[in-house]
Motif scaffolding. Structure first.
Motif, PDB file in Angstrom:
ATOM      1  N   TYR A  98       5.265 -78.022 -35.310  1.00  0.00           N
ATOM      2  CA  TYR A  98       5.601 -76.656 -35.703  1.00  0.00           C
ATOM      3  C   TYR A  98       4.887 -76.261 -36.986  1.00  0.00           C
ATOM      4  N   ALA A  99       4.736 -77.180 -37.915  1.00  0.00           N
ATOM      5  CA  ALA A  99       3.996 -76.862 -39.141  1.00  0.00           C
ATOM      6  C   ALA A  99       2.562 -76.443 -38.803  1.00  0.00           C
ATOM      7  N   LEU A 100       1.950 -77.135 -37.849  1.00  0.00           N
ATOM      8  CA  LEU A 100       0.602 -76.761 -37.425  1.00  0.00           C
ATOM      9  C   LEU A 100       0.615 -75.411 -36.708  1.00  0.00           C
ATOM     10  N   LEU A 101       1.567 -75.198 -35.830  1.00  0.00           N
ATOM     11  CA  LEU A 101       1.633 -73.931 -35.105  1.00  0.00           C
ATOM     12  C   LEU A 101       1.702 -72.746 -36.052  1.00  0.00           C
ATOM     13  N   ARG A 102       2.520 -72.840 -37.083  1.00  0.00           N
ATOM     14  CA  ARG A 102       2.622 -71.740 -38.055  1.00  0.00           C
ATOM     15  C   ARG A 102       1.275 -71.445 -38.701  1.00  0.00           C
ATOM     16  N   ARG A 103       0.549 -72.490 -39.044  1.00  0.00           N
ATOM     17  CA  ARG A 103      -0.762 -72.280 -39.666  1.00  0.00           C
ATOM     18  C   ARG A 103      -1.735 -71.632 -38.684  1.00  0.00           C
ATOM     19  N   LEU A 104      -1.698 -72.062 -37.428  1.00  0.00           N
ATOM     20  CA  LEU A 104      -2.615 -71.498 -36.436  1.00  0.00           C
ATOM     21  C   LEU A 104      -2.400 -70.002 -36.254  1.00  0.00           C
ATOM     22  N   TRP A 105      -1.162 -69.553 -36.374  1.00  0.00           N
ATOM     23  CA  TRP A 105      -0.862 -68.132 -36.240  1.00  0.00           C
ATOM     24  C   TRP A 105      -1.133 -67.345 -37.517  1.00  0.00           C
ATOM     25  N   ARG A 106      -1.083 -67.997 -38.654  1.00  0.00           N
ATOM     26  CA  ARG A 106      -1.139 -67.282 -39.927  1.00  0.00           C
ATOM     27  C   ARG A 106      -2.457 -67.413 -40.665  1.00  0.00           C
ATOM     28  N   GLU A 107      -3.294 -68.363 -40.261  1.00  0.00           N
ATOM     29  CA  GLU A 107      -4.593 -68.557 -40.904  1.00  0.00           C
ATOM     30  C   GLU A 107      -5.705 -68.370 -39.871  1.00  0.00           C
ATOM     31  N   ASP A 108      -6.721 -67.618 -40.251  1.00  0.00           N
ATOM     32  CA  ASP A 108      -7.819 -67.356 -39.314  1.00  0.00           C
ATOM     33  C   ASP A 108      -8.662 -68.595 -39.038  1.00  0.00           C
ATOM     34  N   VAL A 109      -8.799 -69.451 -40.042  1.00  0.00           N
ATOM     35  CA  VAL A 109      -9.579 -70.688 -39.881  1.00  0.00           C
ATOM     36  C   VAL A 109      -8.736 -71.837 -40.416  1.00  0.00           C
ATOM     37  N   VAL A 110      -8.557 -72.862 -39.596  1.00  0.00           N
ATOM     38  CA  VAL A 110      -7.653 -73.959 -39.940  1.00  0.00           C
ATOM     39  C   VAL A 110      -8.403 -75.288 -39.966  1.00  0.00           C
ATOM     40  N   ASP A 111      -8.253 -76.007 -41.075  1.00  0.00           N
ATOM     41  CA  ASP A 111      -8.643 -77.416 -41.173  1.00  0.00           C
ATOM     42  C   ASP A 111      -7.346 -78.206 -41.272  1.00  0.00           C
ATOM     43  N   TRP A 112      -7.202 -79.193 -40.399  1.00  0.00           N
ATOM     44  CA  TRP A 112      -5.903 -79.873 -40.322  1.00  0.00           C
ATOM     45  C   TRP A 112      -6.073 -81.290 -39.808  1.00  0.00           C
ATOM     46  N   SER A 113      -5.243 -82.198 -40.322  1.00  0.00           N
ATOM     47  CA  SER A 113      -5.137 -83.532 -39.740  1.00  0.00           C
ATOM     48  C   SER A 113      -3.694 -83.985 -39.844  1.00  0.00           C
ATOM     49  N   GLY A 114      -3.252 -84.772 -38.851  1.00  0.00           N
ATOM     50  CA  GLY A 114      -1.871 -85.234 -38.825  1.00  0.00           C
ATOM     51  C   GLY A 114      -1.772 -86.520 -38.048  1.00  0.00           C
ATOM     52  N   LYS A 115      -0.564 -86.840 -37.653  1.00  0.00           N
ATOM     53  CA  LYS A 115      -0.272 -88.123 -37.016  1.00  0.00           C
ATOM     54  C   LYS A 115      -0.398 -88.091 -35.503  1.00  0.00           C
ATOM     55  N   PHE A 116      -0.148 -86.941 -34.878  1.00  0.00           N
ATOM     56  CA  PHE A 116       0.082 -86.931 -33.430  1.00  0.00           C
ATOM     57  C   PHE A 116      -1.019 -86.263 -32.600  1.00  0.00           C
ATOM     58  N   ARG A 117      -2.009 -85.667 -33.213  1.00  0.00           N
ATOM     59  CA  ARG A 117      -3.105 -85.104 -32.425  1.00  0.00           C
ATOM     60  C   ARG A 117      -4.399 -85.242 -33.203  1.00  0.00           C
ATOM     61  N   THR A 118      -5.511 -84.997 -32.527  1.00  0.00           N
ATOM     62  CA  THR A 118      -6.800 -85.086 -33.190  1.00  0.00           C
ATOM     63  C   THR A 118      -6.931 -84.002 -34.250  1.00  0.00           C
ATOM     64  N   PRO A 119      -7.736 -84.244 -35.301  1.00  0.00           N
ATOM     65  CA  PRO A 119      -7.881 -83.259 -36.375  1.00  0.00           C
ATOM     66  C   PRO A 119      -8.547 -81.977 -35.876  1.00  0.00           C
ATOM     67  N   LEU A 120      -8.375 -80.925 -36.660  1.00  0.00           N
ATOM     68  CA  LEU A 120      -9.036 -79.648 -36.418  1.00  0.00           C
ATOM     69  C   LEU A 120      -9.936 -79.337 -37.614  1.00  0.00           C
ATOM     70  N   GLU A 121     -11.135 -78.895 -37.324  1.00  0.00           N
ATOM     71  CA  GLU A 121     -12.069 -78.523 -38.387  1.00  0.00           C
ATOM     72  C   GLU A 121     -12.618 -77.134 -38.100  1.00  0.00           C
ATOM     73  N   GLY A 122     -12.334 -76.216 -38.988  1.00  0.00           N
ATOM     74  CA  GLY A 122     -12.837 -74.851 -38.832  1.00  0.00           C
ATOM     75  C   GLY A 122     -12.374 -74.195 -37.553  1.00  0.00           C
ATOM     76  N   PHE A 123     -11.141 -74.456 -37.134  1.00  0.00           N
ATOM     77  CA  PHE A 123     -10.645 -73.975 -35.843  1.00  0.00           C
ATOM     78  C   PHE A 123      -9.969 -72.619 -35.983  1.00  0.00           C
ATOM     79  N   THR A 124     -10.269 -71.716 -35.042  1.00  0.00           N
ATOM     80  CA  THR A 124      -9.615 -70.412 -34.963  1.00  0.00           C
ATOM     81  C   THR A 124      -8.934 -70.282 -33.612  1.00  0.00           C
ATOM     82  N   SER A 125      -7.637 -70.084 -33.628  1.00  0.00           N
ATOM     83  CA  SER A 125      -6.872 -69.890 -32.393  1.00  0.00           C
ATOM     84  C   SER A 125      -7.049 -68.458 -31.917  1.00  0.00           C
ATOM     85  N   THR A 126      -7.351 -68.290 -30.634  1.00  0.00           N
ATOM     86  CA  THR A 126      -7.535 -66.951 -30.075  1.00  0.00           C
ATOM     87  C   THR A 126      -6.676 -66.785 -28.826  1.00  0.00           C
TER      88      THR A 126
END
Length: 366
Positions: free
Chosen positions: A137-165
């Protein structure tokens, strides 16, 4: 206050004739029920997500998108969106798309689900359910609220410069309810973000619901989102009605006795006494529902389960007529008269857009 219905999409044999609907029949029935809910003046239709028999709703966004195209005012929601076994990237995309298709008539209810085998089917471990809910859920909130997301966590592969559309409609994410029957960690998650908390309110006694809602309210205030009585609360509940209580009990008893969830256990009378299940006349449903406020306070959304346990479509549509004609108009009037002015209504897309125009945009550090 919003009133509506939710469906868990079970396919259950009708104990009075031994017949179970096909998957196709059940899917079409769900659509008919949703359209009827709008016709009789209800506000919300919510649909669960399941990936195992006897349930048919594995893709609620597909069904809700179809319903959106055949309705104009009905608010569409989920009775559970599985935050633990769905990829948050796909949730972000699917529900933003549904936002656009419905003109903003959508929110969703996050939940962990209650079916253990689903976790390994989607590559997860039920023992990490709470951790998954928190991180995803922390990642989901960022995907909706930030145009470009860099992210890494425990349960999925990292995201670099990702934009959800697509991006959320009008730049505003769908409102989120966090649904839980027994997990205070989920109530805490809802309170931390200032989101809504929805208690299933079907299987447990009122004292349990009261404790969960009170905990969420205290933590909502602790995190600075407003006073405890301004927290956003929703309740479930199951009803079955006929013109008089004797007819309702007689007709519903075989369905209750054979229901896949609570059948073959306590009697209908015991279950009705110990939980919010209400089987009786419209007036009894009104009185019981108004009584929920006594132990949860003023709340924003009331959803009823009316299509469970093999009830035929004709009977479900009759229940909707009773809700729309005899029950909900009284509940609207009575709850509105009791609600203090400082207690907010349930968020809608329009209210969230208006609020966003007066507040700085949320920024989350990478």
């Amino acid at each position: 206050m919003q009133f509506g219905i939710f469906s868990v999409s079970d396919i259950t044999t009708d104990p009075t004739n031994g017949r179970a609907p096909s998957e196709a029949e059940r899917v079409k029935a769900i659509v008919a029920i949703a359209k009827k809910a709008e016709e009789v003046g209800l506000d919300v239709f919510a649909l669960g997500e399941h990936h195992n028999p006897p349930f048919v709703s594995s893709s609620p966004t597909t069904t809700l998108g179809y319903i959106a195209g055949q309705t104009t005012t009905l608010h569409l929601s989920t009775a559970t969106t599985l935050i633990t076994t769905n990829d948050p990237v796909k949730i972000a995309e699917d529900y933003a798309m549904l936002q656009h298709l419905s003109g903003g008539r959508v929110d969703l209810m996050m939940g962990r689900g209650n079916t253990g085998p689903v976790y390994p089917w989607f590559g997860q471990d039920i023992r990490t359910g709470i951790e998954l809910a928190v991180e995803n859920y922390a990642l989901l909130r960022r995907l909706w609220r930030e145009d470009v997301v860099d992210w890494s966590g425990k349960f999925r592969t990292p995201l670099e410069g990702f934009t959800s559309t697509p991006r959320p409609l009008d730049g505003v994410a769908p409102f989120v309810w966090h649904g839980s029957i027994r997990s205070p960690e989920i109530a805490e998650q809802a309170a931390f973000y200032g989101d809504g908390f929805f208690h299933n309110h079907i299987f447990w006694p009122k004292e349990h619901t009261q404790r969960m809602v009170e905990f969420y309210r205290r933590r909502f205030e602790h995190h600075g989102h407003g006073t405890a009585d301004q927290a956003i609360v929703g309740l479930g509940g199951q009803v079955f009605m006929r013109g008089n209580s004797q007819d309702a009990v007689r007709e519903f008893r075989p369905y209750f006795d054979n229901a896949p969830v609570y059948g073959h256990g306590p009697s209908l009378e015991d279950f009705s006494r110990e939980t919010p299940l209400t089987v009786g006349s419209p007036q009894q449903v009104i009185e019981r529902t108004l009584g929920f406020r006594d132990y949860v306070g003023d709340y924003q959304r009331q959803l009823f389960l009316i299509d469970h346990a093999g009830l035929p479509l004709k009977t479900v549509l009759e229940q909707l007529d009773l809700l729309g004609e005899e029950v909900v108009p009284v509940l609207r009037r009575e709850f509105a008269a009791l609600k203090p002015a400082h207690v907010p209504d349930a968020p809608t897309h329009a209210s969230l857009v208006a609020a966003a125009q007066t507040q700085p945009r949320e920024v989350t550090a990478s």
